[in-house]
Write a protein that holds these residues in place. Sequence first.
Motif, PDB file in Angstrom:
ATOM      1  N   THR A 472       0.848  -1.197   0.000  1.00  0.00           N
ATOM      2  CA  THR A 472       0.000   0.000   0.000  1.00  0.00           C
ATOM      3  C   THR A 472       0.882   1.245   0.000  1.00  0.00           C
ATOM      4  OG1 THR A 472      -0.118  -0.050   2.427  1.00  0.00           O
ATOM      5  CG2 THR A 472      -1.872  -1.177   1.209  1.00  0.00           C
ATOM      6  N   GLY A 473       0.249   2.376  -0.276  1.00  0.00           N
ATOM      7  CA  GLY A 473       0.983   3.638  -0.253  1.00  0.00           C
ATOM      8  C   GLY A 473       1.968   3.767  -1.391  1.00  0.00           C
ATOM      9  N   VAL A 474       1.475   3.743  -2.621  1.00  0.00           N
ATOM     10  CA  VAL A 474       2.350   3.911  -3.784  1.00  0.00           C
ATOM     11  C   VAL A 474       3.051   5.264  -3.702  1.00  0.00           C
ATOM     12  CG1 VAL A 474       2.441   3.988  -6.293  1.00  0.00           C
ATOM     13  CG2 VAL A 474       0.825   2.473  -5.164  1.00  0.00           C
ATOM     14  N   ARG A 475       4.373   5.266  -3.842  1.00  0.00           N
ATOM     15  CA  ARG A 475       5.156   6.490  -3.648  1.00  0.00           C
ATOM     16  C   ARG A 475       4.874   7.544  -4.723  1.00  0.00           C
ATOM     17  NH1 ARG A 475       6.978   6.537   1.535  1.00  0.00           N
ATOM     18  NH2 ARG A 475       8.179   4.653   2.043  1.00  0.00           N
ATOM     19  N   GLU A 476       4.600   7.086  -5.945  1.00  0.00           N
ATOM     20  CA  GLU A 476       4.339   7.998  -7.055  1.00  0.00           C
ATOM     21  C   GLU A 476       3.189   7.429  -7.880  1.00  0.00           C
ATOM     22  OE1 GLU A 476       8.145   9.728  -8.971  1.00  0.00           O
ATOM     23  OE2 GLU A 476       8.687   7.670  -8.393  1.00  0.00           O
ATOM     24  N   PRO A 477       2.552   8.261  -8.696  1.00  0.00           N
ATOM     25  CA  PRO A 477       1.562   7.706  -9.627  1.00  0.00           C
ATOM     26  C   PRO A 477       2.234   6.661 -10.517  1.00  0.00           C
ATOM     27  CG  PRO A 477       1.431  10.095  -9.567  1.00  0.00           C
ATOM     28  CD  PRO A 477       2.660   9.719  -8.805  1.00  0.00           C
ATOM     29  N   TRP A 478       1.485   5.656 -10.924  1.00  0.00           N
ATOM     30  CA  TRP A 478       2.054   4.572 -11.714  1.00  0.00           C
ATOM     31  C   TRP A 478       2.655   5.060 -13.026  1.00  0.00           C
ATOM     32  CZ3 TRP A 478       3.597  -0.088 -10.484  1.00  0.00           C
ATOM     33  CH2 TRP A 478       3.075  -0.698  -9.345  1.00  0.00           C
ATOM     34  N   SER A 479       2.146   6.142 -13.576  1.00  0.00           N
ATOM     35  CA  SER A 479       2.706   6.673 -14.811  1.00  0.00           C
ATOM     36  C   SER A 479       4.159   7.093 -14.636  1.00  0.00           C
ATOM     37  CB  SER A 479       1.873   7.854 -15.309  1.00  0.00           C
ATOM     38  OG  SER A 479       1.759   8.838 -14.294  1.00  0.00           O
ATOM     39  N   ARG A 480       4.547   7.477 -13.429  1.00  0.00           N
ATOM     40  CA  ARG A 480       5.942   7.833 -13.157  1.00  0.00           C
ATOM     41  C   ARG A 480       6.720   6.670 -12.537  1.00  0.00           C
ATOM     42  NH1 ARG A 480       4.005  13.063 -11.161  1.00  0.00           N
ATOM     43  NH2 ARG A 480       4.630  12.513  -9.038  1.00  0.00           N
ATOM     44  N   LEU A 481       5.997   5.799 -11.844  1.00  0.00           N
ATOM     45  CA  LEU A 481       6.652   4.676 -11.176  1.00  0.00           C
ATOM     46  C   LEU A 481       6.967   3.535 -12.140  1.00  0.00           C
ATOM     47  CD1 LEU A 481       7.502   3.610  -8.357  1.00  0.00           C
ATOM     48  CD2 LEU A 481       5.205   2.616  -8.151  1.00  0.00           C
TER      49      LEU A 481
END
Length: 489
Positions: A472-481
């Motif tokens: 949980t708690g993705v550090r950045e939006p998936w488009s950047r991650l």
Amino acid sequence: MVAPRTPLAVRPLALGAGALVVVLLLLAGRYGYHRDELYFRVLGQHPDWGAVDQPPLTPLVARAETALLGDTVTALRVVPAVCASAYVLLLALLARELGGGRGAQLLAATGALGSFPLIAGHTLSTATLDLVTWLGALLLVTRALLRGERRCWLWAGVVVGLGLYAKLLVALLLLGLLAGLLLVGPRRPLRDPLLWAGALLVLAVGAPNIVYQIVHGFPERDMAASLAAHKGSTARATFVPLQLVMLGPLLVPVWVAGLLALLRRPEWRPVRAVAVAYLLVCAFLLLSGGQPYYTLGLVAYLWAAGCVVAARWRRGLVLAAVVVDAAVSAVIALPLVPLASLGSTPVPVANQVVRDSVGWPAYAQEVAAVWTSLPQAERAHAVVVTANYGEQGALARYGPELGLPRAYSGQNQLWHVARPPDSATTTVLVGFGDAGEDWLHERFGSCTVRGRLDDRVGVDSEEQDEPVRVCTGVREPWSRLWPRFAHLD
């Protein structure tokens, strides 16, 4: 002087090729999909002129087979079984071109029962189609060099051009043959306009695939570099042993005799460049860290030549070696051992394809158990991300019936196919067992192991005991991650 062609042993060869197809199809579904087959099944649903790790033909074959014959393991393996029958015929034809009679032709055909050809005929892989390309091209080159049938250069160009859509590796065969002709001759064919017309046909027929590579910055070069970096040392260490077991250790004297005869026999001087090509390709692969099985097509040619020599040996001894070798190869290459006993045998150690062909339905069920344990509200904003294309392919195949959503992976071409949506905040992370806490912390706020993959038959595969985490708690939006999940392997 070259021996005249003898009549082809049509009936026994047809019966043998047909019987091989039947046996392979009867055994096709005994274990399960190979990880590469699951990958091809997914890529076939996203057709393109190429991918970062392969040309387009094998995924398209997978798509055609599943569309026409059903979405089953057996359906996916019809083309490999047909290719195996082609190996039988092509090996016999090569022996015939080299002057072999009925006995040499039938002996050469048994090369299709070696361990590596059987593996290629049992599972759909890029090598399945590539071996047909190499043997077909070598047959035509032999007819051009040995028999003076110059038009065969044109047909060889067409075969190689089509083969580029299965695997770019066939270019290595062309370079090896060219170098062989320059080193030991004959050099007169290099002045033949039909030879160079054949070379132009290679470029013309394979143009879309070649253009794809150019436009995309030669991604397969990067893939080859990645393979060399990850597996190069292992490939070098196992290169010579694998040359000796590729067809089977008992058959080594035959193909080594073929190698020596090609270099020494006056009547085979026009094609001794093939033997030199084998030696040069071996040297190149050792230096570059290429995979040992890349020489299979040339080893098969040496085997066919050796069968012409061995036809004069003691038949009982040669026949015994072929029978024993075929029996051992069948146990190693084909799903003959009961699945429940497989983990207690040395077969999975000897054959990685077997290790990668079991457990996928069980893995999908275990991921589904973790997924369904999430609260409904959390599932609405959750995704499944796998470490490799085998896991992603298994979830694509079995996941829908288990209620799983689309799975994503950053390995090879799958990274380009799709990425998780930015709305996803919870991730079911499958695999990544070697990812350290720092790697996880850079991407997620917290991760908890909720399960372990288990194939339930005790085979020590790449997936066995891999964790299934909920992060949980993705550090950045998936488009950047997402770029940080890309990997070639």
